[in-house]
Design a protein around this motif. Structure first.
Motif, short mmCIF file in Angstrom:
data_model
loop_
_atom_site.label_atom_id
_atom_site.label_comp_id
_atom_site.label_asym_id
_atom_site.label_seq_id
_atom_site.Cartn_x
_atom_site.Cartn_y
_atom_site.Cartn_z
N GLU A 1 12.00 13.39 -6.11
CA GLU A 1 13.10 12.79 -5.32
C GLU A 1 12.55 12.12 -4.06
O GLU A 1 13.00 11.03 -3.69
N TYR A 2 11.56 12.74 -3.43
CA TYR A 2 11.02 12.20 -2.18
C TYR A 2 10.15 10.96 -2.43
O TYR A 2 10.21 9.99 -1.68
N THR A 3 9.34 11.01 -3.49
CA THR A 3 8.52 9.83 -3.79
C THR A 3 9.39 8.64 -4.20
O THR A 3 9.07 7.49 -3.89
N GLN A 4 10.49 8.92 -4.89
CA GLN A 4 11.39 7.84 -5.28
C GLN A 4 12.08 7.21 -4.07
O GLN A 4 12.33 6.00 -4.05
N VAL A 5 12.37 8.02 -3.06
CA VAL A 5 12.94 7.48 -1.82
C VAL A 5 11.96 6.51 -1.18
O VAL A 5 12.33 5.40 -0.74
N ILE A 6 10.67 6.90 -1.15
CA ILE A 6 9.65 6.02 -0.56
C ILE A 6 9.56 4.72 -1.35
O ILE A 6 9.53 3.62 -0.78
N ILE A 7 9.53 4.82 -2.68
CA ILE A 7 9.39 3.64 -3.53
C ILE A 7 10.61 2.72 -3.38
O ILE A 7 10.49 1.49 -3.23
N GLY A 45 0.81 -1.21 0.00
CA GLY A 45 0.00 0.00 0.00
C GLY A 45 0.84 1.26 0.00
O GLY A 45 0.52 2.24 -0.70
N ILE A 46 1.92 1.26 0.76
CA ILE A 46 2.81 2.43 0.82
C ILE A 46 3.43 2.69 -0.54
O ILE A 46 3.48 3.83 -1.02
N ARG A 47 3.90 1.62 -1.18
CA ARG A 47 4.54 1.79 -2.49
C ARG A 47 3.54 2.30 -3.53
O ARG A 47 3.82 3.19 -4.34
N GLY A 48 2.35 1.69 -3.51
CA GLY A 48 1.32 2.11 -4.47
C GLY A 48 0.91 3.56 -4.27
O GLY A 48 0.73 4.31 -5.25
N ALA A 49 0.77 3.98 -3.00
CA ALA A 49 0.40 5.37 -2.71
C ALA A 49 1.48 6.33 -3.19
O ALA A 49 1.17 7.41 -3.71
#
Length: 388
Positions: free
Chosen positions: A201-207, A179-183
């Protein structure tokens, strides 16, 4: 003339003779530490032998006893045997029973606690002697086999608990992780064009972190998901495959020695699992040898032997593979030596703490076990697997 210690029935007579010699020596004014020909036989025994006087003080101790108690006979002779242990009352009770001639000899297993030192797990044989001044002889043998069985039992219980914990934890992590990755992916698609470069940059860190955790979870679940593919296995092919992989990664500064017993027979097993298990151990060893690799004197030994009459998980096997992976590195830190097969326990910065856990799991699927002894300059991982 037959040797003095060949027949077990002669042992008690020999002890009576020794007691008489000690008494004669004491009456004649000689020191108990004076070498006597009659004690030479006891000096050769591997088990610890102690003779006590009427007050329970140590009158004689053979070299094996000195080694066990880490003290000289001269120092020991100033103490009662019961004073050497925190729970000496168990020995004191048996001592008084022997003096009262309630038995000829008595055998029992004891755990003797010592202040500031490891406990002694011993099988004791207490013999009552017909000498008023030297009435009791005690033989102590370390219960090495029992300790090994207890350690293996604890390891199996812990391994089973670890597997249940890992399986449950991995599933609990995996669902919210997706769910975290999809969001994060959806959020990235909704970013305003003018801020895409700054915020992407921040979304890529999460992914990427979600992917890293997903990989970790997959590794945790791998031993339980992958089918057990059984076939004929030659352990030397496994060792050679591991050797080639290690040499490719560490081409210089590391010497890998092969000490193979070519009589080791093939056995039924999962070759890929065995390669992975041996590789995990050897790779850990090579990484621990980083300083010696730089110095050019790092050494890794792959040794195979056949062990006979081996007990694994309370089952006796006539033959077993005895594979050693030995390195001359700094050794495993003492504070984690008892926990190195637990998941997420690592003695190296950046280590996942899963390599040895997976290796132990693979060995248990082969009815085997991995043991480890480590000290600075020598770490020895021993793999035991039943042979046909």
């Amino acid at each position: 003339m037959r040797p003095l210690f060949i027949l077990q029935g002669d042992f008690r007579k020999m002890l009576e003779h020794i007691s008489a010699c000690i008494l004669t020596c004491a009456k004649s004014g000689h020191s108990l530490n004076t070498p006597l020909t009659s004690l030479d036989g006891l000096d050769l025994l591997a088990s610890a032998v102690i003779v006590l006087d009427a007050e329970g003080r140590i009158a004689y101790a053979n070299p094996a006893a000195e080694q066990m108690f880490e003290s000289s006979v001269k120092a020991l002779s100033h103490h009662k045997l019961t004073e050497l242990f925190l729970n000496g009352g168990q020995l004191e009770e048996v001592f008084h029973q022997a003096i009262a001639h309630q038995f000829a000899d008595k055998r029992q297993d004891l755990t003797l606690l010592r202040a500031g030192r490891d406990s002694l797990h011993v099988h004791t044989i207490v013999t009552a002697l017909d000498r008023p001044d030297m009435p009791v002889l005690i033989e102590l043998r370390e219960n090495v086999q029992q300790l090994k069985l207890d350690r293996e039992e604890r390891m199996l219980d812990q391994s089973q608990a670890n597997k249940e914990l890992i399986r449950n934890l991995a599933h609990e992590i995996k669902n919210p992780l997706g769910g975290i990755r999809g969001a994060a992916q959806l959020l990235e698609l909704e970013l305003p064009e003018r801020h895409v470069k700054e915020l992407r940059e921040y979304t890529q860190v999460i992914i990427k972190e979600a992917d890293r955790l997903q990989t970790l979870v997959d590794r945790l679940l791998a031993p339980h998901r992958r089918p057990h593919i059984v076939g004929d296995v030659n352990i030397h092919e496994v060792c050679e495959r591991v050797r080639s992989l290690i040499v490719a990664e560490f081409p210089s500064g590391l010497t890998i020695k092969r000490d193979y017993d070519l009589s080791v027979p093939e056995f039924r097993g999962d070759k890929e699992q065995l390669i992975q298990a041996v590789l995990n151990i050897a790779h850990n060893a090579a990484q621990a040898l980083s300083e010696r690799i730089k110095a050019g004197d790092a050494e890794l030994i792959l040794q195979t032997r056949v062990a006979r009459q081996v007990t694994l998980a309370k089952v006796r096997y006539r033959l077993a593979l005895d594979l050693h992976i030995i390195d001359n590195g700094p050794g495993i830190p003492p504070d984690i030596q008892e926990r190195i097969f637990y998941p997420l326990v690592s003695g190296r910065d950046g280590g996942s703490g899963l390599g040895l856990t997976l290796a132990q799991t693979f060995m248990q699927q082969h009815m085997g076990v991995i043991e480890c002894e480590s000290r600075p300059g020598c770490t020895d991982f021993r793999i035991l697997i039943p042979l046909p």
